[in-house]
Write a protein that holds these residues in place. Structure first.
Motif, PDB file in Angstrom:
ATOM      1  N   ARG A   1      -1.175   3.340   3.957  1.00 41.71           N
ATOM      2  CA  ARG A   1      -0.849   1.798   4.206  1.00 41.71           C
ATOM      3  C   ARG A   1      -0.324   1.291   5.311  1.00 41.71           C
ATOM      4  O   ARG A   1      -0.064   0.128   5.622  1.00 41.71           O
ATOM      5  CB  ARG A   1       0.184   1.546   3.060  1.00 41.71           C
ATOM      6  CG  ARG A   1      -0.111   1.969   1.559  1.00 41.71           C
ATOM      7  CD  ARG A   1       1.011   1.700   0.685  1.00 41.71           C
ATOM      8  NE  ARG A   1       1.031   0.114   0.292  1.00 41.71           N
ATOM      9  CZ  ARG A   1       1.968  -0.513  -0.351  1.00 41.71           C
ATOM     10  NH1 ARG A   1       2.832   0.255  -0.866  1.00 41.71           N
ATOM     11  NH2 ARG A   1       1.917  -1.823  -0.557  1.00 41.71           N
TER      12      ARG A   1
ATOM     13  N   SER B   1      -2.370  -1.482   6.678  1.00 45.34           N
ATOM     14  CA  SER B   1      -2.572  -2.639   5.590  1.00 45.34           C
ATOM     15  C   SER B   1      -1.667  -3.737   6.242  1.00 45.34           C
ATOM     16  O   SER B   1      -0.609  -3.849   6.660  1.00 45.34           O
ATOM     17  CB  SER B   1      -1.895  -2.396   4.161  1.00 45.34           C
ATOM     18  OG  SER B   1      -2.769  -1.065   3.833  1.00 45.34           O
TER      19      SER B   1
ATOM     20  N   THR C   1       0.136  -7.916   1.562  1.00 46.74           N
ATOM     21  CA  THR C   1      -0.406  -7.099   0.547  1.00 46.74           C
ATOM     22  C   THR C   1       0.982  -6.551  -0.317  1.00 46.74           C
ATOM     23  O   THR C   1       1.043  -5.884  -1.256  1.00 46.74           O
ATOM     24  CB  THR C   1      -1.224  -5.940   1.043  1.00 46.74           C
ATOM     25  OG1 THR C   1      -0.687  -5.089   1.768  1.00 46.74           O
ATOM     26  CG2 THR C   1      -2.624  -6.481   1.428  1.00 46.74           C
TER      27      THR C   1
END
Length: 636
Positions: free
Chosen positions: A429, A432, A436
């Protein structure tokens, strides 16, 4: 009969199961607090129960005609609407039924329509909206776009009040509310006639409101009757038993792995059963979802600041009016000395001027009068409750360490992936975008960025919003051991009590711009404030202090010896105080246990009210006893 029932519920985002064959039932008049780690799916579950999202599998069964109302964390309203128009949306069903009644189709059952309207609406819908606005002290004509986050939350609650649902669903209702508003909401919900499910991490709020705790943990819903203290005790026992069972299973698996690697023996017919058992053990080990990791919080305190962080002498701050008048008084003749290592909490209603006072203390704003002397070598780091410093399009790694894969932390280097892992962000992640993340995860990311900076002064503005209870407790421990200075703006009463050494509190109801420093936490502040106001002759709930009474001139000499009546009262007060303390202790034990909530939940509100009444009576009795004893000693 249950109002709603969840059976074999399954819900997943990607590969992460949020609900894993979960089951749940809500009974009439229950007040349930839904708790769990950030990202476990509490808000998603609330939306499923509200009918806004669908399950991947399983069923949600509702009583026929059940009305539900959902208040999200960040309420959304029609742009350009007034408060009255926004609140009126809560009676949309009533308005639609009335319009249908007035323009009914031929043959339509008007009696059934009328019965439904009367069940929903005892008055006209306009009267219901006006009554809700008065209870929540909202200006009906105010544009919704100009309101603060706390006032918008009040508008959303007003929508729920006028809707009068059988089931009220609240997602983090205490966010952006001040202490008085939180306590008002507690009283409202304790007296709520319908059923309630609330997602919250405010432990004091949960203790006051909930009759049952439901925890969402690794896709499973677990129920705990009673308050949060009872839940903590039960959860601790569960975790110890789970750890013991896990250790036993891992030990058995390791022994079987050693046996199977012996080779030939495992292929004999008489050993087939043992091999099958090993396969089952491996499957169970693979399927067993581990207890979630804990955030590892560390902070670089940087170089020590000077002994004095800030010294304020007779400081005042006034904002001039538009017509050149004195305008609003924010701070009036405030004096304080902040030392290195102090942990200061700032409390007061929204809009009282907590941020302005902080800016004065840190030298970021000049006072109207008085002097502010700042300490030396101050390194200040800020935590912004509105998360305004986050770029939603930036990656997590870039947010923590722009342009570098390494973080300089306490004289050591740490890779950004490892550092993110300390805050429970998986390596996959790291690239990311921030958008999000959930609200709680964004707060956790802000903490990660904040703690990566060397700082000997921390300014934390509502850091507890959206953080789960486990992370809150770890943050408490970190701040307790932090060697620098902390300024904490928060409405989480238990968090403040566990962190701060003193409070700077707004007493503007006594005098505009009045701020005072109190030793200790929230309970200490309230006790000291009540005593000081009682000593000054002011009632705690009065909007302004009563003028001091003129000295009596009837008697030329002050009377010191007690009268017979006063002496008798003095003799009886110790027994009365002891009886009150014993009654309060008994009530406290009943409220802390689980039996009351299972057998007589309808008595909870009355017992809580009696507990608070005893507290007030005790304070008055103690003050009276001290006054009489002092008079008796002078007359002896």
């Amino acid at each position: 009969m249950a109002l709603l029932t969840l059976t074999q519920a399954q819900l997943a985002f990607g590969h992460v199961p949020l609900l894993d064959h979960a089951a749940f039932a809500l009974e009439p008049a229950e007040r349930i607090a839904l708790i769990g780690r950030n990202g476990t799916g509490k808000s998603s579950l609330l939306k499923v129960l509200a009918g806004l999202e669908r399950l991947d599998d399983g069923s949600l069964q509702l009583q026929q005609g059940l009305t539900r109302f959902y208040v999200p964390q960040e309420p959304q309203f029609t742009a350009g609407a007034t408060v009255f128009e926004a609140v009126s949306e809560g009676v949309a069903e009533v308005k639609a039924l009335r319009a249908r009644f007035e323009a009914h189709a031929p043959g339509e059952d008007l009696d059934a329509l009328q019965t439904r309207i009367e069940a929903l609406d005892g008055w006209t819908w306009e009267q219901r909206v006006d009554e809700a606005l008065q209870r929540l002290q909202l200006d009906a004509t105010a544009p919704i776009d100009t309101l603060s986050g706390g006032t918008k939350k009040r508008v959303a609650l007003a929508q729920a009040l006028v809707a009068r649902p059988a089931v009220l669903l609240l997602d983090e209702p205490t966010n952006h509310l001040d202490l008085d508003a939180i306590e008002w909401l507690q009283e409202l919900l304790v007296g709520w006639r319908g059923a309630l499910i609330v997602v919250s991490h405010d432990r004091a709020f949960i203790d006051a409101v909930a009759t049952r705790i439901v925890e969402l943990d690794r896709g499973v819903l677990r129920s705990y009757p009673g308050n949060f203290s009872a839940y903590e005790e039960s959860k601790q026992r569960e975790l110890e038993a789970e750890a013991l069972a896990t250790a036993r299973a891992d030990k058995l698996l390791a022994a079987e792995e050693v046996w199977v690697r012996k080779g030939v023996e495992a292929r004999r017919t008489r050993s087939v059963g043992r091999v099958a058992r090993l396969k089952r053990l491996r499957e169970q080990r693979r399927a067993r979802r581990e207890q979630l990791g804990q955030v590892r919080l560390e902070i670089d305190a940087g170089l020590p600041s000077g002994k004095i962080v800030a010294e304020l002498q007779d400081v005042s701050l006034r904002y001039p009016g538009a017509d050149g008048s004195t305008g609003r008084v924010i701070v009036d003749h405030f004096t304080a000395t902040i030392l290195r290592g102090d942990k200061i909490g700032l409390v007061g209603p929204n809009g009282a001027g907590k941020t302005s006072l902080l800016r004065l203390i840190l030298g970021e704003q000049a006072p109207t009068s008085g002097t502010v002397r700042r300490g030396t070598q101050l390194q200040v780091a800020y935590f912004d409750q509105m998360r305004g410093g986050l770029d939603l399009d930036a990656t997590l790694a870039h947010t923590i360490s722009p342009g570098s894969e390494w973080i300089e932390f306490g004289g050591n280097r740490k890779h950004v992936m490892s550092y993110l892992g300390d805050f429970l962000f998986a390596p996959e992640r790291a690239n990311s975008p921030v958008r999000t993340l959930s609200g709680g995860e964004r707060n956790r990311l802000l903490l990660a960025r904040l703690f990566a900076l060397p700082a000997n002064v921390l300014v934390l503005d509502e850091p507890t919003n959206d953080l789960d209870i486990d992370t809150l407790e770890l943050l408490e421990e970190l701040l307790q051991t932090y060697t620098g200075t902390v300024f904490l703006v928060s409405h989480d009463r238990r968090f403040l009590d566990n962190v701060v050494t003193s409070l700077i509190a707004w007493d503007g109801d006594l005098k505009p711009g009045l701020w005072r420093e109190y030793e200790g936490g929230i309970d200490d502040w309230r006790l000291q404030r009540e005593r000081s106001r009682a000593a000054a002759g002011a009632r705690p709930d009065a909007p302004a202090p009563a003028p001091a009474a003129a000295p009596r001139s009837a008697a030329p000499k002050a009377r010191t010896k007690l009268s017979y009546k006063d002496q008798r009262e003095l003799d009886e007060l110790p027994q009365r105080i002891e009886a009150l303390e014993a009654e309060q202790k008994t009530i406290g034990e009943r409220l802390a246990g689980t039996t009351l909530y299972l057998e007589a939940p309808q008595q909870v509100a009355a017992l809580q009210a009696r507990y608070a009444e005893i507290e007030d009576t005790l304070m008055l009795a103690l003050e009276r006893w001290e006054a009489l004893a002092a008079q008796a000693s002078r007359g002896a």
